[in-house]
Design a protein around this motif. Structure first.
Motif, PDB file in Angstrom:
ATOM      1  N   CYS A  50       0.833  -1.215   0.000  1.00 41.10           N
ATOM      2  CA  CYS A  50       0.000   0.000   0.000  1.00 41.10           C
ATOM      3  C   CYS A  50       0.864   1.259   0.000  1.00 41.10           C
ATOM      4  CB  CYS A  50      -0.968  -0.016   1.175  1.00 41.10           C
ATOM      5  SG  CYS A  50      -0.156   0.045   2.783  1.00 41.10           S
ATOM      6  N   LEU A  51       2.056   1.186   0.555  1.00 40.33           N
ATOM      7  CA  LEU A  51       3.033   2.283   0.508  1.00 40.33           C
ATOM      8  C   LEU A  51       4.354   1.668   0.083  1.00 40.33           C
ATOM      9  CD1 LEU A  51       3.021   4.571   3.707  1.00 40.33           C
ATOM     10  CD2 LEU A  51       2.022   5.052   1.479  1.00 40.33           C
ATOM     11  N   ARG A  52       5.184   2.460  -0.571  1.00 41.21           N
ATOM     12  CA  ARG A  52       6.517   1.946  -0.913  1.00 41.21           C
ATOM     13  C   ARG A  52       7.205   1.426   0.338  1.00 41.21           C
ATOM     14  NH1 ARG A  52       9.417   3.103  -5.407  1.00 41.21           N
ATOM     15  NH2 ARG A  52      11.288   2.748  -4.170  1.00 41.21           N
ATOM     16  N   GLU A  53       7.968   0.364   0.196  1.00 40.98           N
ATOM     17  CA  GLU A  53       8.594  -0.263   1.356  1.00 40.98           C
ATOM     18  C   GLU A  53       9.532   0.701   2.086  1.00 40.98           C
ATOM     19  OE1 GLU A  53       7.493  -3.484   1.573  1.00 40.98           O
ATOM     20  OE2 GLU A  53       8.374  -3.711   3.573  1.00 40.98           O
ATOM     21  N   ASP A  54      10.123   1.648   1.356  1.00 43.35           N
ATOM     22  CA  ASP A  54      11.064   2.573   1.993  1.00 43.35           C
ATOM     23  C   ASP A  54      10.381   3.866   2.437  1.00 43.35           C
ATOM     24  OD1 ASP A  54      10.534   3.566  -0.479  1.00 43.35           O
ATOM     25  OD2 ASP A  54      12.605   3.597  -1.198  1.00 43.35           O
ATOM     26  N   HIS A  55       9.064   3.886   2.456  1.00 46.76           N
ATOM     27  CA  HIS A  55       8.361   5.105   2.874  1.00 46.76           C
ATOM     28  C   HIS A  55       8.544   5.294   4.377  1.00 46.76           C
ATOM     29  CE1 HIS A  55       5.345   8.156   3.471  1.00 46.76           C
ATOM     30  NE2 HIS A  55       5.173   8.241   2.172  1.00 46.76           N
ATOM     31  N   PRO A  56       8.938   6.495   4.799  1.00 42.82           N
ATOM     32  CA  PRO A  56       9.239   6.698   6.231  1.00 42.82           C
ATOM     33  C   PRO A  56       8.023   6.585   7.154  1.00 42.82           C
ATOM     34  CG  PRO A  56       9.441   8.748   4.981  1.00 42.82           C
ATOM     35  CD  PRO A  56       9.254   7.666   3.980  1.00 42.82           C
ATOM     36  N   LEU A  57       6.809   6.577   6.608  1.00 39.38           N
ATOM     37  CA  LEU A  57       5.624   6.438   7.469  1.00 39.38           C
ATOM     38  C   LEU A  57       5.103   4.999   7.514  1.00 39.38           C
ATOM     39  CD1 LEU A  57       3.754   9.724   6.441  1.00 39.38           C
ATOM     40  CD2 LEU A  57       4.775   9.216   8.673  1.00 39.38           C
ATOM     41  N   LEU A  58       5.793   4.095   6.851  1.00 34.99           N
ATOM     42  CA  LEU A  58       5.306   2.708   6.796  1.00 34.99           C
ATOM     43  C   LEU A  58       5.724   1.919   8.038  1.00 34.99           C
ATOM     44  CD1 LEU A  58       3.845   0.558   5.057  1.00 34.99           C
ATOM     45  CD2 LEU A  58       6.099  -0.106   4.201  1.00 34.99           C
ATOM     46  N   LEU A  59       4.703   1.401   8.751  1.00 33.47           N
ATOM     47  CA  LEU A  59       4.962   0.595   9.947  1.00 33.47           C
ATOM     48  C   LEU A  59       5.133  -0.875   9.614  1.00 33.47           C
ATOM     49  CD1 LEU A  59       2.159   2.146  12.173  1.00 33.47           C
ATOM     50  CD2 LEU A  59       4.618   2.426  12.546  1.00 33.47           C
ATOM     51  N   GLY A  60       4.429  -1.324   8.567  1.00 29.90           N
ATOM     52  CA  GLY A  60       4.465  -2.741   8.211  1.00 29.90           C
ATOM     53  C   GLY A  60       3.165  -3.425   8.586  1.00 29.90           C
ATOM     54  N   GLN A  61       3.192  -4.740   8.451  1.00 31.02           N
ATOM     55  CA  GLN A  61       1.994  -5.540   8.691  1.00 31.02           C
ATOM     56  C   GLN A  61       1.702  -5.621  10.201  1.00 31.02           C
ATOM     57  OE1 GLN A  61       0.346  -9.830   7.163  1.00 31.02           O
ATOM     58  NE2 GLN A  61       2.373  -9.800   7.978  1.00 31.02           N
ATOM     59  N   SER A  62       0.428  -5.707  10.537  1.00 27.36           N
ATOM     60  CA  SER A  62       0.032  -5.881  11.936  1.00 27.36           C
ATOM     61  C   SER A  62      -0.255  -7.358  12.196  1.00 27.36           C
ATOM     62  CB  SER A  62      -1.221  -5.059  12.234  1.00 27.36           C
ATOM     63  OG  SER A  62      -2.318  -5.615  11.528  1.00 27.36           O
ATOM     64  N   GLY A  63      -0.377  -7.707  13.484  1.00 26.29           N
ATOM     65  CA  GLY A  63      -0.879  -9.029  13.851  1.00 26.29           C
ATOM     66  C   GLY A  63       0.190 -10.062  14.128  1.00 26.29           C
ATOM     67  N   PHE A  64      -0.234 -11.333  14.045  1.00 24.15           N
ATOM     68  CA  PHE A  64       0.604 -12.461  14.454  1.00 24.15           C
ATOM     69  C   PHE A  64       1.954 -12.458  13.741  1.00 24.15           C
ATOM     70  CE2 PHE A  64       1.297 -17.254  14.338  1.00 24.15           C
ATOM     71  CZ  PHE A  64       1.657 -17.350  15.669  1.00 24.15           C
ATOM     72  N   TRP A  65       1.921 -12.319  12.403  1.00 23.66           N
ATOM     73  CA  TRP A  65       3.167 -12.305  11.606  1.00 23.66           C
ATOM     74  C   TRP A  65       3.590 -10.881  11.261  1.00 23.66           C
ATOM     75  CZ3 TRP A  65      -0.576 -16.129  10.015  1.00 23.66           C
ATOM     76  CH2 TRP A  65      -0.195 -17.439  10.311  1.00 23.66           C
ATOM     77  N   GLY A  66       3.142  -9.909  12.038  1.00 22.01           N
ATOM     78  CA  GLY A  66       3.413  -8.510  11.718  1.00 22.01           C
ATOM     79  C   GLY A  66       4.788  -8.075  12.157  1.00 22.01           C
ATOM     80  N   THR A  67       4.908  -6.780  12.425  1.00 21.37           N
ATOM     81  CA  THR A  67       6.157  -6.235  12.953  1.00 21.37           C
ATOM     82  C   THR A  67       5.842  -5.636  14.325  1.00 21.37           C
ATOM     83  OG1 THR A  67       5.794  -4.037  12.004  1.00 21.37           O
ATOM     84  CG2 THR A  67       6.943  -5.634  10.618  1.00 21.37           C
ATOM     85  N   PRO A  68       6.819  -5.662  15.233  1.00 21.27           N
ATOM     86  CA  PRO A  68       6.557  -5.123  16.575  1.00 21.27           C
ATOM     87  C   PRO A  68       6.142  -3.653  16.541  1.00 21.27           C
ATOM     88  CG  PRO A  68       8.580  -6.434  16.563  1.00 21.27           C
ATOM     89  CD  PRO A  68       8.146  -6.309  15.135  1.00 21.27           C
TER      90      PRO A  68
END
Ligand SMILES: Cc1ncc(C[n+]2csc(CCOP(=O)(O)OP(=O)(O)O)c2C)c(N)n1
Length: 589
Positions: free
Chosen positions: A262-280
């Motif tokens: 949904c956002l470029r991987e290097d976007h400074p506002l990107l937190l990543g995926q949520s949930g069980f396999w998400g990111t802290p």
């Protein structure tokens, strides 16, 4: 769908002249823009196959209907058009069931055309009819997951039902629609020009100004807002609008599995995926947010850490606003302050435009926190990206894949390490290039869906990253790719078992009974690369980590499909969130 020039099978017919339904139907499918149908033959549908064979529509014949359904699903995801599936009755329709349900749960537009027994034999239990406890009722099998299941009872109804099917599959929340056709109806006479009505162009619902102002003001004034993106953002092709809203109000963006990209991987506002396999960092920002705007998501279990407030979402006290195409998704699992049923692209565009005119609270050191959080988590596996270990580390497989596949190439996963690892650790920069089975999480999706993806985008790379379990579920995909001349690549992460489930069982029960591939107590490995060569395709068995990069580059340059088999250590993907199943298992006697 766009209207195309008259069909090659079309011929002039006066209003009074009658013509066989199958030929008129095929002309109609051409006219509304169908360019490919995936399926498998049977005596109930050869009347339609005869017409298709004479048309401009390509028919991709698979060796199993589940493969055809996943391929139609992949085609829809990569083309933005509905996938079309053609199956025989009974066993054909039931074989396709899993693939159609998978598409349904991921909101993929699809029209399924199924042959059925001759209508004059209803009640007499003819050959291959599903009829044990209910006569002539095979279409009911699809009822729980299709948007509509139609049986055509009169030939006159076929044009109307087909138009309804294409209309419904694509509008609102997209999904599959079944059109069940007794075989005599394909061969019935219909007045010439029977198929007149085409699906309407639909003006999409946007937000009223008052709602726009309310949502933007709430986000601007929130102390710790999060913008939460689901697959609906990608299927609406709304990633530019999402980025514009995030940037205007300085909103951190978390996403679901299907929201990846949904956002470029290097976007400074990107937190990543949520949930069980998400990111802290994603779980932490979601859990401590004071306001979340969720867009195009059903806040499903895996991405919500089984809705346990200790891990991903704590709603309330977090306030939730939710925009979705489907009213039924709003408020299901969380108290929702404002639900908005709207087209995601138009809604995000309206919000972004208003946001640009609005001043927002200071976000302090948000970008630094995100960067530090993402880096700290990546440090867990960064060093593995260059590991020479053999059997290979999965992270090294990902790194070679990322280097070899162009940014606009498709990565089509299955379930297992491939899905969980890519969604957590693999940079995706072009929206829509990550294709994965989310809602039904069907093992066997990836190897087949890549066929449809390549069909839709023949000039872009298409790699199916899968486990050996998922690949061996239906290796007939190799023969289909050969026949259809689709130079796809299957990269098989071979850990000689259903690794993810083996890991789960080991963690809770101390062994992996029933989950590994074994013969006489020893690991049992199949040479999938040799299977590919037996089909006339390329097959490469990797024997050291440094062979993978060149093998991938050769495969992507080849005009033949390629299976690359990479022996891999079975290690789990990190799980920063929670899954309630882990509270349920109990070991004992
Ligand atoms: C059709 C189907 N059956 C069973 C499952 C349960 N399941 C989830 S992951 C998995 C293992 C997949 O094994 P493999 O493809 O080898 O990938 P790995 O886990 O080893 O990375 C299974 C069996 C499923 N998701 N779909």
């Amino acid at each position: 769908m766009s209207t195309v020039a008259p069909a090659s099978v079309e011929r002039t017919a006066s209003k009074t002249e009658t013509r066989i339904a199958a030929y008129q139907m095929t002309e109609y499918l051409e006219r509304i823009g169908v360019e490919v149908i995936f399926g498998l033959c049977g005596h109930t549908i050869i009347a339609l196959l005869d017409a298709l064979g004479r048309s401009r529509i390509r028919f991709i014949s698979t060796r199993h209907e589940q493969v055809a359904a996943h391929a139609a699903d992949g085609y829809a995801r990569a083309s933005g058009k509905p996938g079309v599936l053609l199956t025989h009755l009974g066993p054909g329709l039931t074989n396709a069931c899993t693939g159609v349900a998978n598409a349904a749960l991921d909101s993929i537009p699809m029209v399924v055309i199924a042959g059925d027994v001759p209508s004059h034999y209803y009640g007499r239990h003819p050959h291959q009819e599903v009829n044990l406890h209910q006569d002539a009722d095979q279409f009911q099998i699809y009822r729980p997951f299709c948007k509509r299941v139609y049986r055509v009872d009169r030939a006159d109804d076929l044009p109307r039902i087909l138009e309804r099917a294409f209309h419904l599959a694509q509008t609102g929340r997209p999904g599959p629609v079944l059109v069940d056709v007794p075989m005599d109806i394909f061969s019935a006479d219909l007045p010439g020009h029977s198929f007149q009505k085409t699906p309407a162009e639909i003006a999409r619902p946007t937000l009223d100004n008052e709602t726009v102002e309310r949502v933007v003001a709430a986000l601007a004034n929130a102390e710790r807002p999060v913008l939460y993106a689901g697959g609906g953002v990608l299927s609406a092709r709304a990633t530019t609008e999402l980025a514009a809203l995030a940037e205007a109000l300085e909103l951190p963006v978390a996403h679901t599995l299907m929201g990846k990209g949904c956002l470029r991987e290097d976007h400074p506002l990107l937190l990543g995926q949520s949930g069980f396999w998400g990111t802290p960092i994603s779980n932490e920002k979601c859990r401590t947010a004071d306001l979340i705007l969720a867009v195009g998501t059903r806040l499903a279990e895996a991405n919500s850490s089984s809705w346990d407030p200790r891990f991903t979402f704590s709603i309330p006290p977090t306030r939730l606003m939710h925009i979705d195409a489907d009213a039924a998704e709003i408020g299901r699992n969380y108290q929702t302050e404002l639900g908005v049923v709207a087209d995601v692209k138009l809604a995000l565009a309206a919000l972004a435009a208003a946001a640009r005119r609005t001043t927002h609270r200071s976000r302090g050191r948000l970008r630094d926190e995100i960067s530090a959080g993402r880096q700290a988590f990546a440090a867990n596996w960064d060093h593995q990206w260059s590991s020479n270990q053999f059997p290979m580390r999965p992270e090294r497989i990902l790194s070679e894949l990322r280097k070899a596949v162009p940014d606009d190439g498709f990565i089509v996963t299955d379930v297992g390490w491939n899905k969980n690892g890519v969604s957590q650790q693999f940079p995706i920069t072009v929206p829509g290039t990550f294709i994965t089975p989310s809602g039904l999480a069907t093992m066997g999706f990836g190897p087949a869906a890549v066929l449809g993806v390549k069909m839709a985008q023949p000039h872009r790379a298409a790699v199916s990253l899968i486990g050996d379990g998922g690949f061996s579920a239906n290796p007939s995909v190799i023969a289909t790719a050969m026949e259809a001349e689709l130079p796809v690549v299957w990269l098989v992460m071979d850990n000689a078992g259903f690794g993810t489930i083996a890991g789960l069982e080991s963690m809770h029960y101390g062994w992996d009974f029933g989950c590994m591939f074994e013969r006489c107590g020893q690991p049992y490995r199949v040479d999938y690369a040799a299977m590919a060569r037996a089909c006339g395709a390329n097959g490469v068995m990797i024997e050291s980590a440094d062979q993978l990069g060149p093998a991938l580059r050769d495969a992507l340059a080849s005009t033949l499909p390629t299976v690359i088999q990479a022996p891999m250590e079975n290690v789990p993907t990190p799980t920063p969130g929670h899954w309630n199943i882990n509270d349920i298992y109990r070991k004992g006697h």
